[in-house]
Structures are given as structure tokens and as C-alpha cells.
Design an enzyme around this catalytic site. Structure first.
Site, PDB file in Angstrom:
ATOM      1  N   SER A   1      14.674  45.825  -0.616  1.00  0.00           N
ATOM      2  CA  SER A   1      13.369  45.704  -1.264  1.00  0.00           C
ATOM      3  C   SER A   1      12.671  44.427  -0.840  1.00  0.00           C
ATOM      4  O   SER A   1      12.867  43.938   0.248  1.00  0.00           O
ATOM      5  CB  SER A   1      13.540  45.779  -2.783  1.00  0.00           C
ATOM      6  OG  SER A   1      12.315  45.915  -3.412  1.00  0.00           O
ATOM      7  N   CYS A   2      11.902  43.854  -1.744  1.00  0.00           N
ATOM      8  CA  CYS A   2      10.837  42.940  -1.351  1.00  0.00           C
ATOM      9  C   CYS A   2      11.242  41.478  -1.236  1.00  0.00           C
ATOM     10  O   CYS A   2      12.164  41.028  -1.879  1.00  0.00           O
ATOM     11  CB  CYS A   2       9.712  43.044  -2.359  1.00  0.00           C
ATOM     12  SG  CYS A   2      10.278  42.879  -4.049  1.00  0.00           S
ATOM     13  N   ASP A   3      10.499  40.761  -0.439  1.00  0.00           N
ATOM     14  CA  ASP A   3      10.524  39.310  -0.432  1.00  0.00           C
ATOM     15  C   ASP A   3       9.443  38.814  -1.374  1.00  0.00           C
ATOM     16  O   ASP A   3       8.329  39.322  -1.373  1.00  0.00           O
ATOM     17  CB  ASP A   3      10.169  38.759   0.954  1.00  0.00           C
ATOM     18  CG  ASP A   3      11.389  38.586   1.835  1.00  0.00           C
ATOM     19  OD1 ASP A   3      11.365  39.138   2.934  1.00  0.00           O
ATOM     20  OD2 ASP A   3      12.318  37.903   1.421  1.00  0.00           O
TER      21      ASP A   3
END
Length: 441
Positions: free
Chosen positions: A5-7
Site C-alpha cells: 500500500s501507500c507511502d
């Protein structure tokens, strides 16, 4: 099948050139999962009213704030967003030794939107999320047609402070950001925090995850030492290295450059192309149609004394452009429209189609695209002004995104007409399959 998933990253206080808080977010999602930018108005709600989230229905509150967020097309919640009170939140997937709950609950994206709708400050929004987490849990698949379960980490900020909230099912630990901080898909809280679930330590001791005689380390105790953690750690290290190198002089442009990073200059810099997807870089490209990639990005400078400008990018930030957006205005319809398949009336899908074309021969095409986007990005940023009346903000967004859409179409046609031999043939099988699944000819 594995996803990442995200940074999320934040620069705080005197670590920035302006002294303000800067918040930036890359959202990584499964391939072809469209992620438009949407708005929801503030509203009053009647007693007994309920709100249907992605999987479960919960009681509604008396008033919800105006919000704007980057929303996977099929979900109720946001990957990142802001509200009318200058609160911004981003979330990411993390994996723990604790198995995820089996029953459907609130997804991390649901909790994020609920925090924005109900919290006037970052701290208040954090405790909205904590209360809902403790009551309803976090559960349900976070991908269409796939079993994709995880715990969540949140980064919350307003013009005065920022917090990192790590969660494990219904337990949590929170720390206030004191300098700069970047988070990725691994727990970042170690031995110091400000608030936590009362049984956080005792549960780990009872499970045999950590010895009582050592100073307690949350990340060591709760982290799942798996392939997902192994992939997330280099990106987390790279992100914090770049933030620390820029500390004291961090600007919006600094964070945008970091959001476009592919380990350039490191030992694990991609061998053939920054877009080859071999490593989970900050700007993430997928290696195959079952992986994930960066679907959207945003940067905002949180100032106490003036309205905020939300700089939004669609699809991969390295091949995209940051466009000023304003929560007080009305977003263009094409910016907020996207579904499961490509459509000509969706800006997100037009950027994704262009991105697929660029990835056919990224080293050769990216210079052409960036020369256009860099010039336009600079021009739009210089005239960005959120202090104008709402109708003027609406008109400004309509005009900016109209120009951007014209350039997306022109660049795609220009690259499509290129008949030189492709220098990255190893990417073609993946791109062909991904485009077919998206309905892109």
C-alpha cells in the site's frame, strides 16, 4: 498474491523552509483500480440516522464536515484527504503477528474519511478513529474480488501538529511527530510514544512476542516478519533518508520530487527502467497485473492563517502533474469520475492510459512528458490562490484541469504515433494484459 500500500510522509515545523507543516501522500492500489478526487458537503443529520460504509452501517453523528479525498472508485472511504478545518489524513497497510479480524468491520479508508468528517483537529480526528476502531474493529477485504486484509497506520496533521497512529486490530499506539517522519508499509513506532491502548504491552508479553525484561519496542513486538515487511523496509528507509537530507529546507517541490523517487542513485536503482516494477519504490510501478502501483498523490502545506491549496496528481506521480485544488470550490466532474474500466470522460483513466503508454519505453518517453508537465506545474503553482471566492476557485479548477486534459490527450496521441523500436520489450506482456483488463485499446 501480494499487494503493497501507500507511502505517507510529513515534514514538520522548523524542518521546513516556511516553518509550516507539509503533508504528502502517495497511494498505492491494485492495478487498474481507479482513484478519482471527490468531495462531500458538510451536512446536518437527524437523530437515529445511520451511515453505510464499505461493509457495515454505523450510527451517524449530528454534523459532518465538508471533505475532499482521493477515493478508490468502489470504496466508501478515502486513501487520503482533507476537511474544511484543515485536517489532513493518509493511511497505509501494515501487517502484524496478530491475525486480521475475520468479520467485516471498518476498512482503514472508511476510518480515514470518518475521521475527516468528524474531527476539527488532527488530535480529535485521531481519537474519532480510535473510538470507532475499538468499537467496530477493522476488517473486510480491501481489494475487488480478492482476499486482501491488513491492519492500518494513519498519519494525521493540521496546521499546528502531526500524529502517527499505528493499529493492530482494535489496539493502537500513537506518537506526535516532533521533526520529520515518513511512514511506509511497516510499523514505525518503536520504544517511544505518547498514547496507547492500556493492554498494548501486556498482550505482547502474554503472546510470547517480546520478553518482559527488555525495554518494550512496539515494532519489534508486533511486526509480521514476512515478505511484505521485507519489501516495505527499503522504501521506508529511502523515504526517511531523503527527508532527513532535506531537513530544514523542505518545500512542496522537495516532497513532490521525493514522491517521484525510484531509488535513483542507490544500489537497488532499477536495472532497466525506473518503471520496471522490480522494487517497491516510493513512486511504485507494478511488476505484473496482480501487483500494485501508485494510483494518486497529493501535497499540501498546512498554514494557520490562510486557506489551503491541495496539489493533486493522478496515476503515477513521476509521469503526472500536480494541479491546485481547493476544498472551498467545486471539483470538475471529470476529475471525480472513474469506474472499473477506462472511459473517455474520466481524467484519472486518461492519465492511466498515458502512463501505460509511457511505460512501454519509459527511458525514452519520460523526458518528453516531463518537459510539458514541469512547465505547466510551475505555472499553475505560481498562480494558485485559495483565498478567492468559492465561484472563482471553481472556475480556476475548471480552467486548470481543462488545460491539463488537453495536454494529456495531446501527449498520448504524440507517443502513440511514435514508431521507433521499443527499447523495453520486457514490459510489453504486462502492459498488454493490464490494458486489456482495463478496456484500453
Amino acid at each position: 498474491m501480494e499487494f503493497y500500500s501507500c507511502d505517507t510522509m510529513v515534514a514538520l515545523g522548523n524542518s521546513t523552509r516556511s516553518g509550516n507543516i507539509l503533508f504528502a501522500k502517495n497511494s498505492d492500489r491494485p492495478v487498474n483500480e481507479a482513484q478519482p478526487l471527490v468531495q462531500f458537503e458538510a451536512a446536518d443529520h437527524a437523530p437515529g440516522e445511520e451511515v453505510k460504509c464499505t461493509y457495515i452501517t454505523i450510527p451517524q453523528v449530528a454534523h459532518t464536515y465538508r471533505v475532499m479525498g482521493s477515493k478508490p472508485y468502489w470504496l466508501w472511504g478515502f486513501e487520503h484527504g482533507m476537511n474544511e478545518h484543515k485536517v489532513v489524513i493518509g493511511n497505509e497497510a501494515v501487517w502484524s503477528r496478530e491475525e486480521e479480524e475475520k468479520e467485516n468491520g471498518l476498512l482503514g479508508m472508511d476510518l480515514l474519511r470518518l475521521g475527516l468528517e468528524r474531527g476539527k483537529t488532527a488530535y480529535e480526528a485521531m481519537h474519532v478513529i480510535i473510538a470507532l476502531l475499538e468499537q467496530y474493529g477493522q476488517g473486510g477485504s480491501a481489494a475487488v474480488g480478492k482476499a486482501f486484509h491488513y491492519h492500518n497506520t494513519f498519519l494525521l496533521a493540521d496546521p499546528t501538529e502531526a500524529w502517527i497512529l499505528d493499529t493492530v486490530n482494535r489496539r493502537w499506539v500513537a506518537r506526535r511527530v516532533k521533526d520529520v517522519a515518513g511512514i511506509s508499509n511497516c510499523y514505525s513506532t518503536t520504544t517511544e510514544w505518547d498514547e496507547a491502548s492500556p493492554d498494548l504491552k501486556e498482550h505482547a508479553y502474554e503472546m510470547g512476542w517480546y520478553p518482559r525484561e527488555l525495554p518494550f519496542d512496539f515494532a519489534k513486538a508486533y511486526s509480521a516478519m514476512s515478505a511484505k515487511h521485507r519489501a516495505a523496509h527499503p522504501r521506508w528507509m529511502r523515504l526517511n533518508k531523503l527527508l532527513c537530507q532535506a531537513k530544514g529546507d523542505i518545500t512542496r517541490e522537495t516532497l513532490q520530487k521525493i514522491q517521484r523517487d525510484h531509488f535513483e542513485g542507490e544500489l537497488i536503482e532499477p536495472r532497466f527502467s525506473p518503471a520496471d516494477g522490480l522494487h517497491v519504490s516510493i513512486c511504485m510501478h507494478s511488476i505484473d497485473p496482480d501487483a500494485s502501483k501508485t494510483a494518486a498523490a497529493a501535497v499540501v502545506e498546512l498554514t494557520p492563517d490562510k486557506p489551503l491549496v491541495w496539489f493533486n496528481a493522478l496515476s503515477s506521480p513521476c509521469a503526472s502533474v500536480y494541479v491546485p485544488c481547493y476544498i472551498e470550490g467545486e471539483l470538475p466532474h471529470s476529475l471525480s469520475k472513474a469506474g472499473a474500466k477506462f472511459s473517455e470522460d474520466s481524467l484519472w483513466w486518461k492519465f492511466e492510459r498515458l502512463n501505460y503508454k509511457i511505460e512501454e519505453d519509459y527511458p525514452r518517453f519520460i523526458g518528453t512528458v516531463r518537459s510539458v508537465w514541469d512547465k505547466l506545474e510551475k505555472e499553475m503553482a505560481e498562480k494558485a490562490d485559495a483565498s478567492r471566492p468559492a465561484q472563482e476557485l471553481t472556475n480556476a479548477m475548471m480552467q486548470d484541469w481543462k488545460v491539463v486534459e488537453e495536454q494529456v490527450d495531446r501527449l498520448y496521441a504524440q507517443l502513440e504515433s511514435d514508431d521507433q523500436t521499443c527499447t523495453q520489450p520486457q514490459r510489453i506482456p504486462y502492459l498488454k494484459k493490464a490494458r486489456q483488463e482495463a478496456g484500453i485499446e
